[in-house]
Design a protein around this motif. Sequence first.
Motif, PDB file in Angstrom:
ATOM      1  N   ASP A 123       0.826  -1.212   0.000  1.00  0.00           N
ATOM      2  CA  ASP A 123       0.000   0.000   0.000  1.00  0.00           C
ATOM      3  C   ASP A 123       0.860   1.261   0.000  1.00  0.00           C
ATOM      4  N   ASN A 124       1.902   1.232  -0.834  1.00  0.00           N
ATOM      5  CA  ASN A 124       2.792   2.393  -1.034  1.00  0.00           C
ATOM      6  C   ASN A 124       3.628   2.740   0.188  1.00  0.00           C
ATOM      7  N   GLU A 125       3.733   1.831   1.136  1.00  0.00           N
ATOM      8  CA  GLU A 125       4.561   2.063   2.314  1.00  0.00           C
ATOM      9  C   GLU A 125       5.604   0.961   2.443  1.00  0.00           C
ATOM     10  N   PHE A 126       6.848   1.353   2.764  1.00  0.00           N
ATOM     11  CA  PHE A 126       7.940   0.403   2.951  1.00  0.00           C
ATOM     12  C   PHE A 126       8.049   0.026   4.425  1.00  0.00           C
ATOM     13  N   LYS A 127       8.270  -1.259   4.686  1.00  0.00           N
ATOM     14  CA  LYS A 127       8.515  -1.724   6.040  1.00  0.00           C
ATOM     15  C   LYS A 127       9.767  -2.575   6.050  1.00  0.00           C
ATOM     16  N   ARG A 128      10.602  -2.357   7.043  1.00  0.00           N
ATOM     17  CA  ARG A 128      11.886  -3.049   7.154  1.00  0.00           C
ATOM     18  C   ARG A 128      11.791  -4.204   8.141  1.00  0.00           C
ATOM     19  N   TYR A 129      12.367  -5.350   7.762  1.00  0.00           N
ATOM     20  CA  TYR A 129      12.443  -6.517   8.637  1.00  0.00           C
ATOM     21  C   TYR A 129      13.918  -6.827   8.871  1.00  0.00           C
ATOM     22  N   THR A 130      14.318  -6.848  10.119  1.00  0.00           N
ATOM     23  CA  THR A 130      15.712  -7.118  10.468  1.00  0.00           C
ATOM     24  C   THR A 130      15.941  -8.614  10.623  1.00  0.00           C
ATOM     25  N   ILE A 131      17.009  -9.109  10.028  1.00  0.00           N
ATOM     26  CA  ILE A 131      17.360 -10.523  10.144  1.00  0.00           C
ATOM     27  C   ILE A 131      18.101 -10.736  11.464  1.00  0.00           C
ATOM     28  N   PRO A 132      17.696 -11.712  12.275  1.00  0.00           N
ATOM     29  CA  PRO A 132      18.338 -11.912  13.581  1.00  0.00           C
ATOM     30  C   PRO A 132      19.832 -12.185  13.508  1.00  0.00           C
ATOM     31  N   THR A 133      20.272 -12.932  12.497  1.00  0.00           N
ATOM     32  CA  THR A 133      21.688 -13.272  12.385  1.00  0.00           C
ATOM     33  C   THR A 133      22.463 -12.109  11.781  1.00  0.00           C
ATOM     34  N   PRO A 134      23.433 -11.534  12.500  1.00  0.00           N
ATOM     35  CA  PRO A 134      24.227 -10.441  11.935  1.00  0.00           C
ATOM     36  C   PRO A 134      24.990 -10.901  10.702  1.00  0.00           C
ATOM     37  N   GLY A 135      25.026 -10.060   9.688  1.00  0.00           N
ATOM     38  CA  GLY A 135      25.764 -10.389   8.478  1.00  0.00           C
ATOM     39  C   GLY A 135      25.172 -11.519   7.677  1.00  0.00           C
ATOM     40  N   ALA A 136      23.867 -11.766   7.812  1.00  0.00           N
ATOM     41  CA  ALA A 136      23.240 -12.912   7.160  1.00  0.00           C
ATOM     42  C   ALA A 136      23.234 -12.798   5.647  1.00  0.00           C
ATOM     43  N   HIS A 137      23.099 -11.600   5.120  1.00  0.00           N
ATOM     44  CA  HIS A 137      23.041 -11.332   3.688  1.00  0.00           C
ATOM     45  C   HIS A 137      21.920 -12.130   3.009  1.00  0.00           C
ATOM     46  N   PRO A 138      20.655 -11.760   3.246  1.00  0.00           N
ATOM     47  CA  PRO A 138      19.544 -12.434   2.567  1.00  0.00           C
ATOM     48  C   PRO A 138      19.659 -12.270   1.061  1.00  0.00           C
ATOM     49  N   SER A 139      19.318 -13.312   0.325  1.00  0.00           N
ATOM     50  CA  SER A 139      19.561 -13.272  -1.119  1.00  0.00           C
ATOM     51  C   SER A 139      18.329 -13.663  -1.922  1.00  0.00           C
ATOM     52  N   VAL A 140      18.035 -14.955  -2.041  1.00  0.00           N
ATOM     53  CA  VAL A 140      16.932 -15.405  -2.881  1.00  0.00           C
ATOM     54  C   VAL A 140      15.641 -15.389  -2.073  1.00  0.00           C
ATOM     55  N   LEU A 141      14.564 -14.895  -2.684  1.00  0.00           N
ATOM     56  CA  LEU A 141      13.279 -14.745  -2.017  1.00  0.00           C
ATOM     57  C   LEU A 141      12.225 -15.603  -2.700  1.00  0.00           C
ATOM     58  N   ALA A 142      11.289 -16.135  -1.906  1.00  0.00           N
ATOM     59  CA  ALA A 142      10.162 -16.912  -2.442  1.00  0.00           C
ATOM     60  C   ALA A 142       9.028 -16.851  -1.425  1.00  0.00           C
ATOM     61  N   ASP A 143       7.782 -16.965  -1.900  1.00  0.00           N
ATOM     62  CA  ASP A 143       6.659 -16.969  -0.966  1.00  0.00           C
ATOM     63  C   ASP A 143       5.854 -18.249  -1.124  1.00  0.00           C
ATOM     64  N   ASP A 144       5.046 -18.549  -0.117  1.00  0.00           N
ATOM     65  CA  ASP A 144       4.288 -19.797  -0.117  1.00  0.00           C
ATOM     66  C   ASP A 144       2.852 -19.616  -0.578  1.00  0.00           C
ATOM     67  N   GLY A 145       2.521 -18.416  -1.037  1.00  0.00           N
ATOM     68  CA  GLY A 145       1.163 -18.152  -1.491  1.00  0.00           C
ATOM     69  C   GLY A 145       0.190 -17.829  -0.379  1.00  0.00           C
ATOM     70  N   GLN A 146       0.642 -17.962   0.882  1.00  0.00           N
ATOM     71  CA  GLN A 146      -0.207 -17.702   2.037  1.00  0.00           C
ATOM     72  C   GLN A 146       0.221 -16.448   2.788  1.00  0.00           C
ATOM     73  N   GLY A 147       1.146 -15.693   2.211  1.00  0.00           N
ATOM     74  CA  GLY A 147       1.605 -14.462   2.854  1.00  0.00           C
ATOM     75  C   GLY A 147       2.910 -14.579   3.599  1.00  0.00           C
ATOM     76  N   ASN A 148       3.493 -15.785   3.658  1.00  0.00           N
ATOM     77  CA  ASN A 148       4.788 -15.974   4.313  1.00  0.00           C
ATOM     78  C   ASN A 148       5.900 -15.858   3.280  1.00  0.00           C
ATOM     79  N   LEU A 149       6.926 -15.102   3.592  1.00  0.00           N
ATOM     80  CA  LEU A 149       8.078 -14.958   2.705  1.00  0.00           C
ATOM     81  C   LEU A 149       9.235 -15.813   3.221  1.00  0.00           C
ATOM     82  N   TRP A 150       9.858 -16.550   2.313  1.00  0.00           N
ATOM     83  CA  TRP A 150      11.029 -17.353   2.635  1.00  0.00           C
ATOM     84  C   TRP A 150      12.247 -16.774   1.935  1.00  0.00           C
ATOM     85  N   PHE A 151      13.428 -16.942   2.544  1.00  0.00           N
ATOM     86  CA  PHE A 151      14.635 -16.375   1.954  1.00  0.00           C
ATOM     87  C   PHE A 151      15.862 -17.182   2.372  1.00  0.00           C
ATOM     88  N   THR A 152      16.895 -17.114   1.551  1.00  0.00           N
ATOM     89  CA  THR A 152      18.173 -17.734   1.887  1.00  0.00           C
ATOM     90  C   THR A 152      19.058 -16.713   2.592  1.00  0.00           C
TER      91      THR A 152
END
Length: 467
Positions: free
Chosen positions: A254-283
């Motif tokens: 809805d035109n607003e950005f929200k930031r999610y912090t990864i618990p592991t420092p230096g994790a470097h999230p890369s590939v993203l995928a969703d399950d169709g139910q609103g959950n986002l998965w990432f490497t």
Amino acid sequence: MKKILYWLSAALLAVLTQNCFAAACGPVYGADSIAQDKDGNIWVAHYEDVRLGRLEPNSGRFEEYLPTTQANSSVLNWNDKDGFSYKFDFGFNGLALDDKRGLVWSLIFNSDKVIRFSRSDRLFTEIELPGRSFGRFVLPIDGEGNLWILAGPCCGQEGAMQLVKISPDASKQIFPLEVKRAIAPSVAFAGNGQGWVSLTQDDEKQAALYAFRDQRFERITLPSEIGRIITRLHVDAQGDLWLAEGDAIWRLHDNEFKRYTIPTPGAHPSVLADDGQGNLWFTEWRGNKIGRIAVGGEVSEFPIPSEEESPLALTVAADGKVWFSTMFNYDLFRLDPATGNIQSFPLPAPSNWSKNAAAGLSACVIKPKDALTLAAKASPVAVAPAGTTPPLRHPKGYPAEPGAAAFEQNCHTACHSWYRMDKAASRRSDWRPTVERMIDFNKAAIAIEQRELIVDYLNRHYTMAKH
């Protein structure tokens, strides 16, 4: 580092590959792309290997599909200025499945070509792009089966980036983006045809994000906290845009950005995928975990097996289980979020690559395979054959320690081995399973006593206890 594949006769290869070196127990790269079709089969592409593969998880049956065109043969040459030359590298980058039409799309690595594979007649079609293709892991496809690829100038050259729409019948439509000399491009599309492009121009300090609507680009203002590189874009089933950037993930809703912090420092999230139910998965490329952002915003992490490093590709199956690959293993892995259990699915070595490896025809290492066993028995000190590339770095204790010499003679590579040694040393307790897997995969003629020397040496110098 990509392996050079050779599809020429043995006699011709003997002439052409006098300076080519073979990986004995050196690196194996995992699947670059993973996708699930409507029947539950898992498709994979490898940028080291010219093949597409399909795994039937229930039966374990695996089929590979090889293009009929012959590949160019060459050797990766090293120099201090440019590193390895990729002039003749090839393989497949990225995947997109069009179940309705039975099509599988991929890119030819480091080229200006798209590959379309027809599942009905098992034929490959090459489609030329107006420039070097940019895409990896997941290729965007809209609800009409159109593939969207960003193409542009290569290797420091100037020229406009172009968004290319490729229809199922292979027809093309090009939309110029007036951006030159950009890096880190990423493209994502929703099923309704809404597109997004991110990239970084040479002279800008922050990444740029463009919305693509009605065949026009509109630049979107990003939060100031977003840095110079957006690693990946993804549009979920609800139409929200997700961005991997630095050590965080952002969501545009809805035109607003929200930031999610990864618990592991230096994790470097890369590939993203969703399950169709609103959950986002990432490497987590450096965190060695698979992460999830739940519908409510909670962030969870699932460690990958301790023997593995750097998760690569990722997809979420219809049953909610998460498939992924890792950097140095040909196996596929399936994570059950309900239990955290991870099951491995071994894949066969590519028929083209394994034959080449057995013949000593892989590139970017420092020892010819046919000389390994004899040289190891003759002397504990590794001596590079005349005319070959010397090692860029010797192992600890070389040349006095026999184990160091055995490792350099049999395993040391000029590309990924030192990266692997340094990265794994802080988290590995026993190298034996890895060494045996590499030797078996590469069909290397390494004597048992040499294997024992290598394992003992690595366990004494490159394990958690030493760091």
